[in-house]
Design a protein around this motif. Structure first.
Motif, PDB file in Angstrom:
ATOM      1  N   VAL A  68       0.799  -1.226   0.000  1.00 21.70           N
ATOM      2  CA  VAL A  68       0.000   0.000   0.000  1.00 21.70           C
ATOM      3  C   VAL A  68       0.832   1.275   0.000  1.00 21.70           C
ATOM      4  O   VAL A  68       2.023   1.248  -0.336  1.00 21.70           O
ATOM      5  CB  VAL A  68      -1.001  -0.004   1.182  1.00 21.70           C
ATOM      6  N   THR A  69       0.241   2.376   0.412  1.00 27.63           N
ATOM      7  CA  THR A  69       0.926   3.676   0.443  1.00 27.63           C
ATOM      8  C   THR A  69       1.865   3.732   1.655  1.00 27.63           C
ATOM      9  O   THR A  69       1.724   2.969   2.610  1.00 27.63           O
ATOM     10  CB  THR A  69      -0.115   4.799   0.532  1.00 27.63           C
TER      11      THR A  69
ATOM     12  N   GLU B  90      -4.212  10.624  -1.390  1.00 30.77           N
ATOM     13  CA  GLU B  90      -3.195   9.638  -1.773  1.00 30.77           C
ATOM     14  C   GLU B  90      -3.795   8.229  -1.788  1.00 30.77           C
ATOM     15  O   GLU B  90      -3.561   7.444  -2.719  1.00 30.77           O
ATOM     16  CB  GLU B  90      -1.989   9.687  -0.830  1.00 30.77           C
ATOM     17  N   ASN B  91      -4.575   7.917  -0.760  1.00 29.94           N
ATOM     18  CA  ASN B  91      -5.182   6.579  -0.722  1.00 29.94           C
ATOM     19  C   ASN B  91      -6.320   6.431  -1.727  1.00 29.94           C
ATOM     20  O   ASN B  91      -6.638   5.315  -2.148  1.00 29.94           O
ATOM     21  CB  ASN B  91      -5.673   6.261   0.694  1.00 29.94           C
ATOM     22  N   PHE B  94      -4.620   5.315  -4.682  1.00 27.21           N
ATOM     23  CA  PHE B  94      -4.290   3.895  -4.506  1.00 27.21           C
ATOM     24  C   PHE B  94      -5.498   3.016  -4.849  1.00 27.21           C
ATOM     25  O   PHE B  94      -5.364   1.991  -5.526  1.00 27.21           O
ATOM     26  CB  PHE B  94      -3.834   3.634  -3.059  1.00 27.21           C
ATOM     27  N   MET B  97      -5.845   2.626  -8.452  1.00 27.16           N
ATOM     28  CA  MET B  97      -4.802   1.760  -9.009  1.00 27.16           C
ATOM     29  C   MET B  97      -5.071   0.282  -8.749  1.00 27.16           C
ATOM     30  O   MET B  97      -4.849  -0.551  -9.628  1.00 27.16           O
ATOM     31  CB  MET B  97      -3.456   2.172  -8.397  1.00 27.16           C
ATOM     32  N   VAL B  98      -5.538  -0.059  -7.552  1.00 24.53           N
ATOM     33  CA  VAL B  98      -5.797  -1.480  -7.272  1.00 24.53           C
ATOM     34  C   VAL B  98      -7.244  -1.850  -7.616  1.00 24.53           C
ATOM     35  O   VAL B  98      -7.659  -2.981  -7.439  1.00 24.53           O
ATOM     36  CB  VAL B  98      -5.483  -1.875  -5.804  1.00 24.53           C
ATOM     37  N   THR B 132      -5.676  13.662  -6.512  1.00 27.67           N
ATOM     38  CA  THR B 132      -4.553  12.738  -6.350  1.00 27.67           C
ATOM     39  C   THR B 132      -3.590  12.943  -7.511  1.00 27.67           C
ATOM     40  O   THR B 132      -3.938  13.566  -8.511  1.00 27.67           O
ATOM     41  CB  THR B 132      -5.041  11.278  -6.235  1.00 27.67           C
ATOM     42  N   HIS B 136      -5.650   9.713 -14.153  1.00 28.38           N
ATOM     43  CA  HIS B 136      -6.442   8.582 -13.664  1.00 28.38           C
ATOM     44  C   HIS B 136      -7.903   8.801 -14.026  1.00 28.38           C
ATOM     45  O   HIS B 136      -8.329   9.944 -14.185  1.00 28.38           O
ATOM     46  CB  HIS B 136      -6.319   8.464 -12.141  1.00 28.38           C
ATOM     47  N   THR B 231      -0.754  -3.818  -5.741  1.00 26.44           N
ATOM     48  CA  THR B 231       0.215  -2.778  -5.392  1.00 26.44           C
ATOM     49  C   THR B 231      -0.172  -1.461  -6.052  1.00 26.44           C
ATOM     50  O   THR B 231      -0.832  -1.453  -7.093  1.00 26.44           O
ATOM     51  CB  THR B 231       1.639  -3.188  -5.835  1.00 26.44           C
ATOM     52  N   GLY B 232       0.262  -0.382  -5.438  1.00 29.35           N
ATOM     53  CA  GLY B 232       0.058   0.938  -6.032  1.00 29.35           C
ATOM     54  C   GLY B 232       1.056   1.235  -7.137  1.00 29.35           C
ATOM     55  O   GLY B 232       0.935   2.230  -7.845  1.00 29.35           O
TER      56      GLY B 232
END
Ligand SMILES: Cc1ncc(C[n+]2csc(CCOP(=O)(O)OP(=O)(O)O)c2C)c(N)n1
Ligand code: SF4
Lengths: 275, 379
Positions: A68-69, B90-91, B94, B97-98, B132, B136, B231-232
């Motif tokens: 993760v981050t 940021e998350n 993520f 991305m996932v 972010t 995307h 994974t990011g």
């Protein structure tokens, strides 16, 4: 009597990216042996890691894995465990990842006593980004961002986890893999928040710069400075100076977080049907 | 057979009702005005259905937590307002991305910084799209009434599950705190979408990020034996990092493609046009209400005016607005910001229609009179 650890590793992802002499591989190797001994179900286990050299550990492990981050592995892990408490949830994190950017999540996860096992790779430095100081770099040491000596005070992470409410706290070291395996196994089997700090050497970005030397010298340093917890407890404070206690440092039984929430659900649902 | 029920609710409460109706079984977040009622509502309702609520230590944690829950199989939601939305970014990236389905509610307040906590704003339109880092895809919806908030919360979950993407629900404080009568339809009348899952027998040949025909790979719950990696980092179909140019491009094209190939399904809007308009007011969120009222008033005076309500903000309704610009003389875009969505309208109109804005960024609303004045000034 080496066990069959192959099934816990993604053979096609090896060899790993860690530098020669790095202690991270020893920690990972100890973890898979501990996992095997724990008897936990591989298919019901999720390993979550953050960002850093340590963060790469999840990719080598043959479980459901999530990379993760930076610093946030515990937040994702909390979601996984809450959503499905049947899963074994393990977090792999570095000292920068887990104690700096992720420090807040570490204390709050400890406080909740949620059933997650944390393996924190403490190499006293930011390895992946090239040797900046971390909250675990001892005062006075040099790093790329403390060229004149680090003026920050470092944490005792085990004390931090314990005082925040973690119900299992232990410290292992790459010099003592057998002891580390035993410790990790206990941590995995503990119901509640288990925090396992592992001392791991980064010869490339920490050892050389601070004149401890290469991997061999760093392990020798561990040999000279590690003291089993029981012995450490009996020592005078003056004698303890510079020494590090290892083994299980704290273990208590306390109600676990997802169990507590299960009680909430049961109470609320029973209330509904009584109406 | 279940029956419909009529309630007097706030927009924030309608998010909770909509979420529960859509099958939400997980909430994680951190309180903030004017979104706290959403957390409070889920805290009360989720355990009644066996779902989980957790109050995290901050908004970053709330976002990480719902992504983890989503990967473990939950229908997860979080709610926040401006400052908290900034923390989640940021998350959120993520999650994109996932490809973790989840819903992020942002009841917008005036910013920047702590701003005006209890005043309405539509200031996070661009943050929803670009908050972010990196390029995307994203989906963002915006309701204009309490009843529409219920509907769009259900839609947000459905789109998230269908396209494996976080969906942002942008309320403004007026919609979040206003009370209106709403009729909640019976459960069996709602269309509920659940994510595609691989079959256990697919395990041998399973690639978690495979480029399937619809570009949306099936998603197994954690603990069902698939043992896959997310994974990011840029990754190939196996889920493992791949930094090669070709793989990076392929992943980005798939992530964008799964949304861009389905714009008709994702873009929701309403219009009231007669086909002979000189001027059209294009609005979203609470501002729609003043737009409709104003258009009805000027029509009585014989002005050829119409309105368009955007319910989907992102992806932007390029094709629709382009055609609109070809048909009308002028498009008015009222917004509770200095002019965020108007940039998109101008980009697409490309000079074919005149585009003007009405902007308030001081915590007060745009009134019907403001819109009437702008329409009349335009003639
Ligand atoms: C938000 C964010 N900030 C900073 C970074 C850069 N970064 C990557 S790894 C790292 C430090 C890792 O150190 P540690 O956790 O001690 O792990 P190690 O590499 O030493 O194993 C930093 C600062 C990042 N990836 N994301
Ligand atoms: S930089 Fe340090 S921590 Fe990272 S792999 Fe190399 S030796 Fe290990």
């Amino acid at each position: 009597m080496d066990v069959n650890i192959d099934k816990y590793l993604r053979q096609d992802k090896l060899p790993h990216i860690w530098c020669p002499g790095c202690g991270h591989g020893t920690v990972l190797g100890s973890f898979v042996r501990a996992f095997d001994q724990s008897g936990l179900d591989q298919d019901k286990t999720v390993v979550i890691s953050g960002i850093g050299c340590s963060g790469r550990a999840s990719g080598y492990l043959n479980f459901d894995t999530l990379h993760v981050t930076h610093g946030r592995a515990l937040t994702f892990a909390t979601g996984v465990k809450m959503a499905n408490p049947e899963l074994n949830v393990i977090v792999m994190t570095g000292d920068g990842d887990g104690a700096a950017i992720g420090g807040n999540h570490l204390i709050h996860s400890s406080r909740r006593n949620i059933d997650i096992t944390v393996v924190l790779f403490n190499n006293n430095i930011y390895g992946m980004t090239g040797g900046q100081f971390s909250p675990m770099t001892p005062t006075g040491d040099t790093a790329t961002t403390s060229p004149y000596g680090n003026i920050d005070q470092n944490f005792d992470l085990c004390e931090l986890a314990k005082s925040s409410g973690a119900t299992f706290v232990g410290r292992g070291a790459s010099y003592q893999p057998r002891k580390m395996i035993k410790l990790m196994k206990e941590g995995l089997l503990h119901k509640g928040f288990a925090f396992v700090e592992t001392l791991t050497q980064c010869p490339v970005n920490y050892g050389k710069r601070n004149k401890i030397g290469g991997a061999r010298d760093m392990l020798k340093w561990q040999d000279e400075n590690l003291v089993p917890a029981k012995k450490y407890e009996k020592m005078d404070p003056a004698e303890r100076e510079g020494l590090i206690s290892t083994g299980i440092l704290h273990q208590v039984v306390k109600e676990e977080y997802t169990d507590k929430y299960k009680n909430v659900i049961n109470t609320v649902m029973a209330g509904e049907s009584n109406e | 057979m279940s029956k419909s029920i009529t309630l007097l609710l706030q927009g924030d409460e309608a998010v909770v009702e909509g979420g529960m109706a859509a099958g939400a079984d997980f909430f994680a977040g951190y309180p903030i005005t004017p979104a706290s009622e959403i957390a409070e509502g889920f805290a009360e309702q989720l355990p009644e259905k066996g779902g989980k609520f957790i109050q995290m230590e901050d908004e970053i944690a709330g976002m990480g937590c719902i992504v983890g829950a989503s990967l473990a199989g939950a229908k997860a939601i979080t709610a926040t307002s401006g400052p908290g939305f900034s923390l989640k970014q940021e998350n959120l990236g993520f999650a994109i991305m996932v490809e973790a389905p989840c819903v992020v509610v942002n009841v917008q307040r005036v910013g920047p910084s702590t701003g005006l906590p209890t005043s309405p704003s539509q200031g996070d339109i661009m943050q929803a799209k670009w908050g972010t880092h990196g390029d995307h895809p994203i989906i963002a919806l915006s309701p204009s009434s309490v009843s529409e908030t219920f509907d769009l919360t259900v839609t947000a979950f459905n789109l998230a599950e269908k396209y494996r993407i976080p969906v942002i629900l942008l309320l403004d404080e007026i919609v979040g705190h206003m009370r209106e009568k709403i009729t909640i339809p019976p459960a069996d009348e709602l269309e509920i979408v659940n994510r595609k899952k691989p079959k256990p027998e697919d395990n041998d040949n399973f690639y978690p990020y495979e480029e399937t025909e619809d570009l949306i790979p099936p998603m197994p719950d954690y603990g069902t034996g698939f043992k896959y990696h997310s994974t990011g980092l840029f990754h190939d179909k196996t889920g493992f990092p791949r930094g090669k140019t070709e793989d990076a491009r392929k992943l980005m094209d798939r992530l964008m493609g799964k949304i861009n190939n389905n714009l008709d399904d994702i873009i929701h809007l309403e219009e009231d046009l007669n086909g002979d308009e000189d001027v059209v007011v294009l609005a979203y969120g609470s501002t729609v209400r003043s737009a409709i009222s104003a258009v009805n008033q000027v029509r009585e005076d014989g002005v050829k005016a119409g309105w368009v309500k955007l319910k989907t903000i992102w992806p932007f309704a390029d094709d629709y607005v382009r055609e609109l610009a070809e048909k009308v003389d002028r498009i008015i875009v009222p917004e509770l910001n200095m002019g965020q969505l108007i940039g998109e309208v101008k980009r697409v109109a490309a000079g074919k229609a005149e585009v003007t804005g009405i902007n308030r960024y001081d915590g007060t609303l745009i009134t019907p009179a403001d819109v009437v004045a702008e329409i009349k000034g335009a003639l």
